[in-house]
Design a protein around this motif. Structure first.
Motif, PDB file in Angstrom:
ATOM      1  N   PHE A 156     -40.121 -29.526   4.214  1.00 27.54           N
ATOM      2  CA  PHE A 156     -39.639 -28.905   5.444  1.00 27.54           C
ATOM      3  C   PHE A 156     -40.492 -27.694   5.813  1.00 27.54           C
ATOM      4  CE2 PHE A 156     -36.709 -25.635   7.233  1.00 27.54           C
ATOM      5  CZ  PHE A 156     -36.562 -26.190   8.494  1.00 27.54           C
ATOM      6  N   GLY A 157     -40.785 -26.838   4.842  1.00 28.63           N
ATOM      7  CA  GLY A 157     -41.625 -25.669   5.098  1.00 28.63           C
ATOM      8  C   GLY A 157     -43.027 -26.055   5.542  1.00 28.63           C
ATOM      9  N   ASP A 158     -43.576 -27.102   4.925  1.00 33.76           N
ATOM     10  CA  ASP A 158     -44.901 -27.588   5.328  1.00 33.76           C
ATOM     11  C   ASP A 158     -44.893 -28.095   6.760  1.00 33.76           C
ATOM     12  OD1 ASP A 158     -45.933 -26.946   2.872  1.00 33.76           O
ATOM     13  OD2 ASP A 158     -45.831 -28.996   2.079  1.00 33.76           O
ATOM     14  N   HIS A 159     -43.847 -28.820   7.123  1.00 33.15           N
ATOM     15  CA  HIS A 159     -43.764 -29.352   8.486  1.00 33.15           C
ATOM     16  C   HIS A 159     -43.659 -28.223   9.507  1.00 33.15           C
ATOM     17  CE1 HIS A 159     -43.755 -33.582   7.666  1.00 33.15           C
ATOM     18  NE2 HIS A 159     -42.745 -33.475   6.823  1.00 33.15           N
ATOM     19  N   VAL A 160     -42.885 -27.212   9.208  1.00 36.00           N
ATOM     20  CA  VAL A 160     -42.753 -26.075  10.129  1.00 36.00           C
ATOM     21  C   VAL A 160     -44.090 -25.361  10.273  1.00 36.00           C
ATOM     22  CG1 VAL A 160     -41.673 -23.820  10.431  1.00 36.00           C
ATOM     23  CG2 VAL A 160     -40.287 -25.758   9.724  1.00 36.00           C
ATOM     24  N   GLY A 161     -44.786 -25.138   9.176  1.00 32.51           N
ATOM     25  CA  GLY A 161     -46.044 -24.402   9.208  1.00 32.51           C
ATOM     26  C   GLY A 161     -47.201 -25.175   9.804  1.00 32.51           C
ATOM     27  N   GLN A 162     -47.197 -26.489   9.681  1.00 33.55           N
ATOM     28  CA  GLN A 162     -48.321 -27.291  10.142  1.00 33.55           C
ATOM     29  C   GLN A 162     -48.541 -27.199  11.647  1.00 33.55           C
ATOM     30  OE1 GLN A 162     -47.603 -31.232   8.677  1.00 33.55           O
ATOM     31  NE2 GLN A 162     -48.529 -30.803   6.685  1.00 33.55           N
ATOM     32  N   ALA A 163     -47.522 -26.889  12.392  1.00 35.80           N
ATOM     33  CA  ALA A 163     -47.681 -26.775  13.844  1.00 35.80           C
ATOM     34  C   ALA A 163     -48.722 -25.717  14.186  1.00 35.80           C
ATOM     35  CB  ALA A 163     -46.342 -26.437  14.493  1.00 35.80           C
ATOM     36  N   PHE A 164     -48.721 -24.616  13.450  1.00 35.90           N
ATOM     37  CA  PHE A 164     -49.677 -23.553  13.759  1.00 35.90           C
ATOM     38  C   PHE A 164     -51.089 -23.877  13.295  1.00 35.90           C
ATOM     39  CE2 PHE A 164     -45.907 -21.247  14.756  1.00 35.90           C
ATOM     40  CZ  PHE A 164     -46.320 -20.471  15.819  1.00 35.90           C
ATOM     41  N   VAL A 165     -51.235 -24.729  12.322  1.00 34.88           N
ATOM     42  CA  VAL A 165     -52.574 -25.179  11.947  1.00 34.88           C
ATOM     43  C   VAL A 165     -53.158 -26.004  13.094  1.00 34.88           C
ATOM     44  CG1 VAL A 165     -53.883 -26.606  10.332  1.00 34.88           C
ATOM     45  CG2 VAL A 165     -52.089 -25.111   9.474  1.00 34.88           C
ATOM     46  N   ALA A 166     -52.336 -26.876  13.663  1.00 38.68           N
ATOM     47  CA  ALA A 166     -52.795 -27.676  14.801  1.00 38.68           C
ATOM     48  C   ALA A 166     -53.072 -26.789  16.014  1.00 38.68           C
ATOM     49  CB  ALA A 166     -51.750 -28.731  15.150  1.00 38.68           C
ATOM     50  N   ILE A 167     -52.220 -25.824  16.265  1.00 35.81           N
ATOM     51  CA  ILE A 167     -52.441 -24.900  17.388  1.00 35.81           C
ATOM     52  C   ILE A 167     -53.743 -24.134  17.190  1.00 35.81           C
ATOM     53  CG2 ILE A 167     -51.581 -22.784  18.478  1.00 35.81           C
ATOM     54  CD1 ILE A 167     -48.727 -23.920  17.966  1.00 35.81           C
ATOM     55  N   GLY A 168     -54.003 -23.684  15.978  1.00 39.22           N
ATOM     56  CA  GLY A 168     -55.244 -22.963  15.693  1.00 39.22           C
ATOM     57  C   GLY A 168     -56.472 -23.829  15.891  1.00 39.22           C
ATOM     58  N   ALA A 169     -56.396 -25.084  15.478  1.00 35.45           N
ATOM     59  CA  ALA A 169     -57.532 -25.994  15.660  1.00 35.45           C
ATOM     60  C   ALA A 169     -57.796 -26.258  17.132  1.00 35.45           C
ATOM     61  CB  ALA A 169     -57.269 -27.304  14.919  1.00 35.45           C
ATOM     62  N   ILE A 170     -56.740 -26.477  17.889  1.00 35.33           N
ATOM     63  CA  ILE A 170     -56.901 -26.713  19.323  1.00 35.33           C
ATOM     64  C   ILE A 170     -57.428 -25.462  20.013  1.00 35.33           C
ATOM     65  CG2 ILE A 170     -55.643 -27.163  21.478  1.00 35.33           C
ATOM     66  CD1 ILE A 170     -53.815 -29.012  19.745  1.00 35.33           C
TER      67      ILE A 170
END
Length: 143
Positions: free
Chosen positions: A84-98
């Motif tokens: 659950f914590g990984d799923h919540v945090g992964q959104a910002f990794v994608a936002i940073g890449a974009i």
């Protein structure tokens, strides 16, 4: 507090402290009267990331040494909370890449691109950590 919850707290605190130290070094100590984008940031960024990794490892070793009898077995709940914590945090990794991709395409300075990526990694760690701690304190959200 379980061993895994303590690990979540350690990573959360280390991420915030490391980024705050990096920001202070760059903003307060590195400009020298020139524009922020011309500030040498590479060494401070690498030391901040490396220091955060080392501090997390060291803090987890100390935590394990202080409480050697603590159960380090991860049960189903621990695995679900970590996921659950990984799923919540992964959104910002994608936002940073974009964001980095768009900034590079627009021809922005490398300073801004690197700092946007670093900020998104930190936000990923912080929000993922908050999600883990909240799940340990309350429960996992029901979907």
């Amino acid at each position: 507090m379980t061993h895994e919850e303590k690990r979540a707290w350690i990573r959360l605190v280390v991420a915030v402290v490391a980024y705050a130290a990096y920001a202070v070094v760059i903003i307060a100590g590195g400009t020298g009267g020139r524009p922020l984008a011309e500030t040498p940031y590479e060494a401070a960024l690498l030391w901040s990331v490396g220091g955060a990794v080392a501090a997390s490892i060291l803090a987890e070793i100390v935590m394990a040494a202080v409480n050697p009898g603590a159960s380090r077995v991860r049960d189903v709940r621990d695995r679900e909370i970590a996921r659950f914590g990984d799923h919540v945090g992964q959104a910002f990794v994608a936002i940073g890449a974009i964001a980095a991709m768009l900034m590079a395409m627009a021809g922005w300075e490398r300073f801004w691109i690197a700092n946007a990526v670093y900020l998104c990694f930190v936000l990923s760690a912080v929000l993922g950590g908050f999600a883990r701690v909240a799940a340990y304190r309350r429960s996992l959200p029901e979907w």
